[in-house]
Design an enzyme around this catalytic site. Sequence first.
Site, PDB file in Angstrom:
ATOM      1  N   ASP A   1       0.855  -1.200   0.000  1.00  0.00           N
ATOM      2  CA  ASP A   1       0.000   0.000   0.000  1.00  0.00           C
ATOM      3  C   ASP A   1       0.890   1.250   0.000  1.00  0.00           C
ATOM      4  O   ASP A   1       1.839   1.332   0.782  1.00  0.00           O
ATOM      5  CB  ASP A   1      -0.867  -0.069   1.271  1.00  0.00           C
ATOM      6  CG  ASP A   1      -1.976   0.946   1.308  1.00  0.00           C
ATOM      7  OD1 ASP A   1      -2.432   1.391   0.235  1.00  0.00           O
ATOM      8  OD2 ASP A   1      -2.421   1.277   2.433  1.00  0.00           O
TER       9      ASP A   1
ATOM     10  N   SER B   1     -12.075   4.448   6.495  1.00  0.00           N
ATOM     11  CA  SER B   1     -12.488   4.499   7.906  1.00  0.00           C
ATOM     12  C   SER B   1     -13.294   5.756   8.203  1.00  0.00           C
ATOM     13  O   SER B   1     -12.876   6.867   7.873  1.00  0.00           O
ATOM     14  CB  SER B   1     -11.254   4.499   8.819  1.00  0.00           C
ATOM     15  OG  SER B   1     -10.559   3.295   8.698  1.00  0.00           O
TER      16      SER B   1
ATOM     17  N   ASN C   1     -10.293   0.784   0.772  1.00  0.00           N
ATOM     18  CA  ASN C   1      -9.238   0.642   1.772  1.00  0.00           C
ATOM     19  C   ASN C   1      -9.725   1.109   3.151  1.00  0.00           C
ATOM     20  O   ASN C   1     -10.235   2.223   3.282  1.00  0.00           O
ATOM     21  CB  ASN C   1      -8.046   1.540   1.406  1.00  0.00           C
ATOM     22  CG  ASN C   1      -7.215   1.003   0.265  1.00  0.00           C
ATOM     23  OD1 ASN C   1      -7.650   0.105  -0.445  1.00  0.00           O
ATOM     24  ND2 ASN C   1      -6.032   1.549   0.088  1.00  0.00           N
TER      25      ASN C   1
ATOM     26  N   THR D   1      -7.530   2.501   9.630  1.00  0.00           N
ATOM     27  CA  THR D   1      -7.647   3.112  10.960  1.00  0.00           C
ATOM     28  C   THR D   1      -8.703   2.438  11.835  1.00  0.00           C
ATOM     29  O   THR D   1      -8.443   2.147  13.008  1.00  0.00           O
ATOM     30  CB  THR D   1      -7.983   4.611  10.788  1.00  0.00           C
ATOM     31  OG1 THR D   1      -6.927   5.196  10.017  1.00  0.00           O
ATOM     32  CG2 THR D   1      -8.094   5.314  12.120  1.00  0.00           C
TER      33      THR D   1
HETATM   34  P1  13P Z   1      -7.973   4.678   6.651  1.00  0.00           P
HETATM   35  O1  13P Z   1      -6.904   4.340   7.629  1.00  0.00           O
HETATM   36  O2  13P Z   1      -8.431   6.086   6.771  1.00  0.00           O
HETATM   37  O3  13P Z   1      -9.087   3.709   6.669  1.00  0.00           O
HETATM   38  O4  13P Z   1      -7.300   4.592   5.198  1.00  0.00           O
HETATM   39  C1  13P Z   1      -6.714   3.395   4.795  1.00  0.00           C
HETATM   40  C2  13P Z   1      -6.089   3.571   3.464  1.00  0.00           C
HETATM   41  O5  13P Z   1      -6.609   4.234   2.601  1.00  0.00           O
HETATM   42  C3  13P Z   1      -4.822   2.893   3.236  1.00  0.00           C
HETATM   43  O6  13P Z   1      -4.274   3.211   1.997  1.00  0.00           O
END
Ligand code: 13P
Length: 285
Positions: A82, A213, A232, A235
């Site tokens: 990622d 998130s 994705n 968090t």
């Molecule tokens: P969040 O932690 O805000 O859910 O985002 C995760 C993300 O986009 C990882 O690339």
Amino acid sequence: MYQSMKGMLAKANAEGYAVMAINAFNLETARGVIAAAEEMNAPIIIDLLQDHVKAYFDCDILTVPIIKMAQAAHVPVAINLDHGHDIAHLKRCLQEGFSSVMCDASALSPEENARVTRGVVELAQIYGASVEAEVGHMGCAVGEDAHFTDYAMYTDPDVAIAFIKETGVDCLAVSYGSTHGDYPEGYVPTFHFDIVEKIKAATGAPLVLHGGSGAGDENMRRSVEVGINKINVGTDYMIVQREFVAKTLAENPDYDYPQLCEDSWRAGIDTIKHYIELSGSYGKA
Ligand code: 13P
């Protein structure tokens, strides 16, 4: 079943749902992701953030057991680097067996972003891996550089359309209102779905929502309707585990430590299952 994201997202695109990509950073958090997917009979992506891989996850040692867990799973599982900014490191991840990588050169000019991404697409083909890229940026709600995503950071649909055609990426992360990290209590971001709709109509490509998130259930559902095929979330999975640990130790400071480690990743499973349900991937394995 260990897979790249390519076939997984093509199926999601054809059938109109999104696959959840959950951030993990060690074996335990990866186990939680796979366990949730198995309980929901859903395909799943384990997102290993480049910064986490460098800080906490010895790629030479830990990639192999995660791949073994993925192979043993009875649902399709992909492992995706990622936000890979460091191309030498990204190459190492491909060599170690990652089935997918995100080449995040979005801080560069659109031309440079396309040039770097094209190189990664060629490289990934050698390993049979799929590639995600990003056009536009997402801010981060927490930390020193806390900055909500604003208009100037949104994806320009015309740039994204040209980028997809030019680079041959398997999926593209687009910025249309979400921000990485934990939003303030009660805050729900405004999503500009027209950006996603325009890119989808012109390319038909699988598109990706980052910063899932706290984005709000309705924003998630609508995102899937307009053409998002990968969501994705990191968090919220971390927070629920941290809260479990804090509550457990407050109630019982002598809680058995091995049991605490085991119970904390299990405490994250229901959060992932909720997102799998929202994404429409429940039962799609
Ligand atoms: P969040 O932690 O805000 O859910 O985002 C995760 C993300 O986009 C990882 O690339």
